[in-house]
Write a protein that holds these residues in place. Structure first.
Motif, PDB file in Angstrom:
ATOM      1  N   TYR A 169       0.818  -1.212   0.000  1.00  0.00           N
ATOM      2  CA  TYR A 169       0.000   0.000   0.000  1.00  0.00           C
ATOM      3  C   TYR A 169       0.857   1.269   0.000  1.00  0.00           C
ATOM      4  N   ALA A 170       1.976   1.230   0.692  1.00  0.00           N
ATOM      5  CA  ALA A 170       2.864   2.404   0.722  1.00  0.00           C
ATOM      6  C   ALA A 170       3.405   2.723  -0.665  1.00  0.00           C
ATOM      7  N   SER A 171       3.517   1.699  -1.520  1.00  0.00           N
ATOM      8  CA  SER A 171       4.044   1.915  -2.875  1.00  0.00           C
ATOM      9  C   SER A 171       3.121   2.781  -3.725  1.00  0.00           C
ATOM     10  N   THR A 172       1.863   2.966  -3.279  1.00  0.00           N
ATOM     11  CA  THR A 172       0.937   3.844  -4.001  1.00  0.00           C
ATOM     12  C   THR A 172       1.048   5.296  -3.532  1.00  0.00           C
ATOM     13  N   HIS A 173       1.920   5.537  -2.565  1.00  0.00           N
ATOM     14  CA  HIS A 173       2.237   6.887  -2.070  1.00  0.00           C
ATOM     15  C   HIS A 173       1.046   7.635  -1.469  1.00  0.00           C
ATOM     16  N   PRO A 174       0.360   7.021  -0.495  1.00  0.00           N
ATOM     17  CA  PRO A 174      -0.703   7.750   0.199  1.00  0.00           C
ATOM     18  C   PRO A 174      -0.098   8.808   1.125  1.00  0.00           C
ATOM     19  N   ALA A 175      -0.866   9.845   1.417  1.00  0.00           N
ATOM     20  CA  ALA A 175      -0.398  10.843   2.381  1.00  0.00           C
ATOM     21  C   ALA A 175      -0.264  10.215   3.753  1.00  0.00           C
ATOM     22  N   VAL A 176      -1.213   9.326   4.097  1.00  0.00           N
ATOM     23  CA  VAL A 176      -1.226   8.628   5.385  1.00  0.00           C
ATOM     24  C   VAL A 176      -1.618   7.173   5.137  1.00  0.00           C
ATOM     25  N   LEU A 177      -0.936   6.260   5.799  1.00  0.00           N
ATOM     26  CA  LEU A 177      -1.343   4.857   5.826  1.00  0.00           C
ATOM     27  C   LEU A 177      -1.701   4.542   7.272  1.00  0.00           C
ATOM     28  N   MET A 178      -2.994   4.532   7.566  1.00  0.00           N
ATOM     29  CA  MET A 178      -3.470   4.321   8.928  1.00  0.00           C
ATOM     30  C   MET A 178      -3.793   2.846   9.126  1.00  0.00           C
ATOM     31  N   VAL A 179      -3.145   2.216  10.105  1.00  0.00           N
ATOM     32  CA  VAL A 179      -3.416   0.822  10.428  1.00  0.00           C
ATOM     33  C   VAL A 179      -4.414   0.785  11.571  1.00  0.00           C
ATOM     34  N   ASP A 180      -5.480   0.026  11.400  1.00  0.00           N
ATOM     35  CA  ASP A 180      -6.521  -0.015  12.426  1.00  0.00           C
ATOM     36  C   ASP A 180      -6.001  -0.644  13.714  1.00  0.00           C
ATOM     37  N   ASP A 181      -6.801  -0.567  14.768  1.00  0.00           N
ATOM     38  CA  ASP A 181      -6.326  -0.875  16.122  1.00  0.00           C
ATOM     39  C   ASP A 181      -6.486  -2.342  16.502  1.00  0.00           C
ATOM     40  N   ASP A 182      -6.546  -3.245  15.531  1.00  0.00           N
ATOM     41  CA  ASP A 182      -6.829  -4.640  15.864  1.00  0.00           C
ATOM     42  C   ASP A 182      -5.579  -5.487  16.053  1.00  0.00           C
ATOM     43  N   PHE A 183      -4.398  -4.876  16.158  1.00  0.00           N
ATOM     44  CA  PHE A 183      -3.180  -5.678  16.301  1.00  0.00           C
ATOM     45  C   PHE A 183      -2.812  -5.924  17.758  1.00  0.00           C
ATOM     46  N   ARG A 184      -3.712  -5.616  18.674  1.00  0.00           N
ATOM     47  CA  ARG A 184      -3.445  -5.855  20.089  1.00  0.00           C
ATOM     48  C   ARG A 184      -3.324  -7.348  20.378  1.00  0.00           C
ATOM     49  N   SER A 185      -2.452  -7.700  21.315  1.00  0.00           N
ATOM     50  CA  SER A 185      -2.374  -9.092  21.754  1.00  0.00           C
ATOM     51  C   SER A 185      -3.020  -9.264  23.122  1.00  0.00           C
ATOM     52  N   LEU A 186      -3.495  -8.178  23.702  1.00  0.00           N
ATOM     53  CA  LEU A 186      -4.148  -8.234  25.009  1.00  0.00           C
ATOM     54  C   LEU A 186      -5.610  -7.824  24.871  1.00  0.00           C
ATOM     55  N   ASN A 187      -6.487  -8.549  25.586  1.00  0.00           N
ATOM     56  CA  ASN A 187      -7.907  -8.204  25.635  1.00  0.00           C
ATOM     57  C   ASN A 187      -8.508  -8.057  24.244  1.00  0.00           C
ATOM     58  N   HIS A 188      -8.215  -9.023  23.390  1.00  0.00           N
ATOM     59  CA  HIS A 188      -8.757  -8.983  22.036  1.00  0.00           C
ATOM     60  C   HIS A 188      -9.475 -10.294  21.766  1.00  0.00           C
ATOM     61  N   SER A 189     -10.767 -10.212  21.626  1.00  0.00           N
ATOM     62  CA  SER A 189     -11.616 -11.403  21.464  1.00  0.00           C
ATOM     63  C   SER A 189     -11.597 -12.292  22.703  1.00  0.00           C
ATOM     64  N   ALA A 190     -11.104 -11.775  23.816  1.00  0.00           N
ATOM     65  CA  ALA A 190     -11.051 -12.541  25.066  1.00  0.00           C
ATOM     66  C   ALA A 190     -10.884 -11.553  26.220  1.00  0.00           C
ATOM     67  N   ALA A 191     -11.078 -12.029  27.441  1.00  0.00           N
ATOM     68  CA  ALA A 191     -11.006 -11.146  28.598  1.00  0.00           C
ATOM     69  C   ALA A 191      -9.580 -10.748  28.936  1.00  0.00           C
TER      70      ALA A 191
END
Length: 208
Positions: A129-151
């Motif tokens: 995606y960066a190769s298309t030269h966007p002004a911003v590449l925003m990655v959503d907040d789902d890369f957490r390893s804590l409290n994600h789909s579980a307590a």
């Protein structure tokens, strides 16, 4: 006040969508557009790499028009790990370690950020995606390893191995879970190591 529009782009409709985006931006005074590869109301799991390559090609074409129209072009990578677990067809599953919560049952389509294969995958996705030269590449907040789909967080074999190496003694997933959730000196020691492992993975992920 500046406004930003986020738009989910469909592979078979992007040209019509582009005309609509340009019209609404000029009509409403919107200065920037974030393009997304999927809608969270339809699918919340990450796509195979081939899908991202196709979307990047489409985004590149859209970016040319947006720049001509003086509209800032950006990207919102909607899903990198998986927001909510769901059953997928085999062709849509990625071959990486699965998030494993306190049930000790691996998720179907939420992945573990400690898996080096997943780390290489998401770095490649961002690079495409960066190769298309966007002004911003925003990655959503789902890369957490804590409290994600579980307590609590992830207790998969990859996490158990990483914590074992940090502590210098062997722990399996069940032993890791039992220690992390136990309020004792031993439990706090293991929990500290587990949290440090998670923090290290997140920092590496963000650096990539």
């Amino acid at each position: 006040m500046n406004y930003i529009l986020r738009a989910v782009i469909h592979e078979d409709q992007w040209e019509r969508q582009l005309d609509d985006i340009v019209w609404v931006c000029h009509e409403a005074g919107i200065e920037e557009v974030y393009l997304k590869e999927q809608c969270h109301q339809i699918l919340m799991s990450p796509f195979p790499m081939e899908k991202h390559r196709r979307m990047a090609e489409i985004y590149g074409k859209m970016a040319e028009r947006l720049r001509e129209e003086r509209i800032t072009y950006s990207i919102n990578l909607a899903t990198s790990v998986g927001h909510v677990d769901c059953r997928l067809k085999d062709k849509d599953l990625l071959p990486y370690g699965k998030f494993t919560g306190e049930s000790l049952q691996p998720a179907d389509s939420v992945y573990c950020i400690l898996d080096e294969g997943w780390q290489n995958y998401i770095a490649s996705v961002c690079a495409v995606y960066a190769s298309t030269h966007p002004a911003v590449l925003m990655v959503d907040d789902d890369f957490r390893s804590l409290n994600h789909s579980a307590a609590f967080g992830c207790f998969c074999p990859i996490h158990a191995k990483a914590v074992s190496e940090k502590l210098g003694r062997e722990l399996d997933s069940g032993q890791l879970l039992a220690a992390v959730t136990r309020n004792s000196e031993e439990g706090r020691s293991v929990r500290r190591a587990w949290l440090e492992v998670n923090l290290r993975a997140r920092r590496r992920r963000q650096q990539e």
